[in-house]
Design an enzyme around this catalytic site. Structure first.
Site, short mmCIF file in Angstrom:
data_model
loop_
_atom_site.label_atom_id
_atom_site.label_comp_id
_atom_site.label_asym_id
_atom_site.label_seq_id
_atom_site.Cartn_x
_atom_site.Cartn_y
_atom_site.Cartn_z
N HIS A 91 136.66 180.09 22.34
CA HIS A 91 136.19 179.18 21.28
C HIS A 91 137.35 178.80 20.36
CE1 HIS A 91 133.00 178.02 18.18
NE2 HIS A 91 134.10 178.08 17.44
N GLU A 92 138.10 179.79 19.89
CA GLU A 92 139.21 179.50 18.97
C GLU A 92 140.29 178.68 19.67
OE1 GLU A 92 138.72 179.77 15.96
OE2 GLU A 92 136.98 181.08 16.09
N HIS A 95 139.39 175.09 19.78
CA HIS A 95 139.78 174.43 18.52
C HIS A 95 141.26 174.04 18.59
CE1 HIS A 95 136.17 174.77 16.21
NE2 HIS A 95 136.19 176.09 16.06
N HIS A 101 133.49 171.48 16.35
CA HIS A 101 132.23 172.06 16.82
C HIS A 101 131.32 170.96 17.39
CE1 HIS A 101 133.33 175.38 13.87
NE2 HIS A 101 133.34 175.93 15.08
N TYR A 150 127.21 175.69 16.95
CA TYR A 150 126.70 176.72 16.05
C TYR A 150 125.44 177.34 16.66
CZ TYR A 150 129.19 175.07 11.78
OH TYR A 150 130.10 174.73 10.83
#
Lengths: 659, 41
Positions: A91-92, A95, A101, A150
């Protein structure tokens, strides 16, 4: 959704640097995350070799990253405490590669409702959207299953969800932190113009008639045939488990006919390895005779052998049973090759044969051990809360024995969860000499998503690492990962085997029952856990720094650098890096789009605004100077003419002159 | 069989990225995004 602008893209191979403060377990999991990127996309990661921009991975106080390549030289990405899960790390890095997101995309209100009154006060700005001039969803539909979405509980002020999906079935899908979704991968591949992945080689579920380009091998006496059912079993394929009428094919070699020692070879298409090691994974059903055998070979090609030479890798041990068995075979091929599945008819009577399905080949390492829990749905429903079941003890490559403990109905207070722990084990009578406490071995417990295609799997995995300095508790003198003979309890299995089980490390929240029942975690009623213990002691040492550069002084001590390095005496401020230029140490300062550091030690901050001010001041100074010169000149000329009194036309008669 | 000690690596809590960062007192954009000077402006 991705940040718009080519300047935010990294090169396809991203340089990274492990800062010394990272936890060892985190380093190991980060490397596993990189392997997923290599397998499923064209993105690769390489240790920093002095490239101008690189990702510095450090242990901050949480898990965070910037979005896209900011061109700041050293770009921070934090993997702090509790961030050492593969999905969090992926996930990071998404980014860092340029993604926001999922629920911030411009069209999100078409798909989810944000419950503004349930959001903690002051946190509303976390639910902003970016318009489609800032971010792009790359032509991919809204993805509830994105690992960038999210969860429904994000930033809530109570117990009610802050995000309600317009399609209720996705209420618990959002917020998955297991693996890349299909659409995560699609977007990443589009953003980086991927044409192929780094380590993927082939996948085949035999649903298509071309059987993925496989061929019947030369020199054999029998053939593999594509079928949807075989006499003697299986009754269905493994990919679809017979769920779809008219599909569900697999390859079958009948040993009911023919003579003993007859062979049938099924050869893959030509493959071109890059790494020199591969993992072959497939499901095998043995419905034949007791001596029927499958042997894995490779046919390797080079200039001297244009027709290829066969090399046996290993025979597969698969006793006849009514089960699709999962097998892994490690290959070590460095030149053009085919994988060969050779079925051999034995001399025992047979009414069936051998069947193959869901083959995957990748340039990765194989998992060490397979633990199959039969009838897992039933096990989840009927096992009491807080009651564990254990895998058999498995031996690692380094000689340690370990096992997985699983609470199918969760630990006390965690109903509806799977809880999982890894334990060291010492078998009774085992006299092998090992080092205790066990130093830096990473145990990974993976619930296998049994999707036929390796690229589409969303396995659920957690890793723990044996820290030899960890105490049993705060007051104990005993070590947590010491010999289970010393810190464990004796266990007697039903079959009479005895061993000592050491303390376990893991998590109560391994996976919810809801998620365990999703995807292909349970197939044919069974769940499969893939267990591995790897040595990660090499990750305890500092990552070497590039020979001509020095990393920022805040993270690396100069003591590790060679004493002759001129950079040892130079400190570059503001995240500048020192490089050796013509044997002199010079600072290369961090720069942004409209700002930069400069000076001998990058001590000054400049910006385009400063430049404009300087230019304006300079222009006005020049203008002022010119006005003064002009004024002085005019005054001087005037005075000159005034003093001479019109003598300029003396001696000339101005008559009959035309102008 | 007597139970052995079991250590929870995450303290027995299923913390999402945003919960971890909130507990750490971080005030990041969208919970886990760090802005550079230009973006912050």
């Amino acid at each position: 959704n991705s940040i718009i602008g080519d300047q935010y893209r990294w090169p396809k191979t991203v340089p990274y640097y492990f800062e010394d403060d990272l936890e060892i377990n985190a380093k190991g999991v980060i490397l596993k995350a990189f392997e997923q990127y290599r397998l499923k996309t064209c993105i690769d990661f390489n240790p920093w070799e002095g490239e101008q921009n690189y990702i510095s991975i450090f242990k901050g106080s949480g898990c965070f990253s910037s979005v896209g390549n900011r061109h700041v030289g050293k770009q921070r990405l934090s993997i702090g405490t509790n961030c050492d899960r593969i999905a969090t790390i992926e996930h990071e890095f998404l980014h860092a590669l340029g993604f926001w997101h999922e629920q911030s995309r411009s069209d999100r209100d078409d798909y989810v409702t944000i419950m503004w009154d349930r959001i903690s006060e002051g946190k509303e700005n976390n639910f902003n959207t970016y318009n489609d001039t800032t971010s792009s969803s790359l032509g991919v539909p809204y993805d509830y299953g994105s690992m960038m979405h999210y969860s429904k509980t994000a930033f809530r002020n109570g117990t009610e969800p802050t995000i309600v999906t317009k399609i209720p079935a996705f209420a618990d899908v959002i917020g998955q932190r297991m693996e890349f979704s299909d659409n995560d991968l699609l977007k990443l591949r589009r953003l980086y113009n991927c044409t192929r992945s780094s380590t993927f080689l082939d996948t085949c579920d035999f649903e298509r008639e071309n059987i993925c380009g496989m061929i019947q091998g030369p020199g054999d006496q029998a053939e593999w045939t594509r079928v949807i059912q075989a006499p003697g079993g299986p009754n269905t394929d493994y990919s679809n488990m017979g769920k779809c009428t008219g599909s569900g094919y697999f390859m079958h070699f009948s040993t009911a006919t023919g003579r003993p020692a007859d062979t049938a070879r099924l050869e893959s298409r030509l493959l071109y390895p890059k790494r020199g090691y591969q993992c072959l994974q497939f499901f095998l059903y043995n419905g034949g005779g007791a001596n029927d055998q499958l042997v894995i070979l490779v046919r390797e090609y080079d200039e001297a052998h244009p027709n290829g030479t066969l090399r046996v890798i290993q025979p597969i041990y698969a006793p006849p049973q009514d089960l699709w068995q999962l097998h892994h075979v490690s290959l070590n091929v460095a030149k053009k090759f085919r994988v060969v599945f050779e079925g051999i008819k034995g001399d025992a009577p047979s009414t069936g044969g051998l069947s193959l399905d869901d083959i995957n080949l990748s340039e990765t390492t194989c998992p060490d051990h397979v633990w199959r829990v039969k009838n897992f749905s039933h096990v989840m429903e009927t096992t009491p809360n807080n009651k564990p079941i254990y895998s058999p003890p498995f031996k690692s490559r380094e000689g340690y024995t370990f096992q997985m403990g699983l609470y199918p109905s969760g630990k006390e207070g965690y109903p509806g969860e799977l809880s999982a722990y890894a334990h060291l084990v010492t078998m009774t009578g085992d006299t092998e000499v090992r080092k205790w406490p066990c130093p830096w071995k990473q145990m990974t417990m993976m619930l296998f998503d049994q999707n036929p295609d390796i690229m589409r799997r969303m396995n659920n995995q957690r890793s723990v690492t044996t820290d030899p300095t960890k105490k049993l508790n705060e007051t104990s003198e005993l070590f947590f990962w010491d010999d289970p003979l010393k810190v464990g309890v004796e266990v007697s299995e039903a079959d009479g085997t005895k061993y000592f089980r050491g303390p376990g490390a893991g998590t109560t929240a391994y996976l919810t029952h809801g998620r365990a029942k999703s995807r292909d975690f349970i197939k044919g009623g069974d769940a499969i856990f893939l267990l591995t213990m790897e040595d990660v002691s090499h990750l305890t040492v500092t990552q070497p720094v590039p020979s001509s550069t020095m990393p920022p002084v805040t993270t690396i001590t100069t003591a590790i650098l060679p004493p002759t390095d001129p950079c040892t005496k130079v400190t570059c401020g503001n995240e500048g890096v020192c490089v050796v230029d013509a044997e002199n140490a010079v600072c290369r300062c961090a720069v942004g789009d409209d700002w930069w550091y400069y000076g001998e030690n990058c001590q000054y901050l400049g910006s385009t605004q400063d430049t404009m001010t300087t230019a304006l001041i300079a222009s006005f100074s020049v203008l002022g100077g010119m006005l003064v010169v002009t004024a002085v000149s005019v005054v001087c000329v005037k005075r000159k003419y005034k003093n001479s009194g019109g003598v300029g036309d003396r001696g000339i008669t101005m008559s009959n002159v035309s102008v | 069989t007597p139970r052995v000690l079991e250590y929870d690596v995450d303290g027995g809590r299923d913390l999402d990225i945003f919960d971890i960062n909130e507990e750490a007192g971080l005030n990041l954009v969208e919970g886990d995004i760090e802005l550079d000077e230009k973006q912050a402006r």
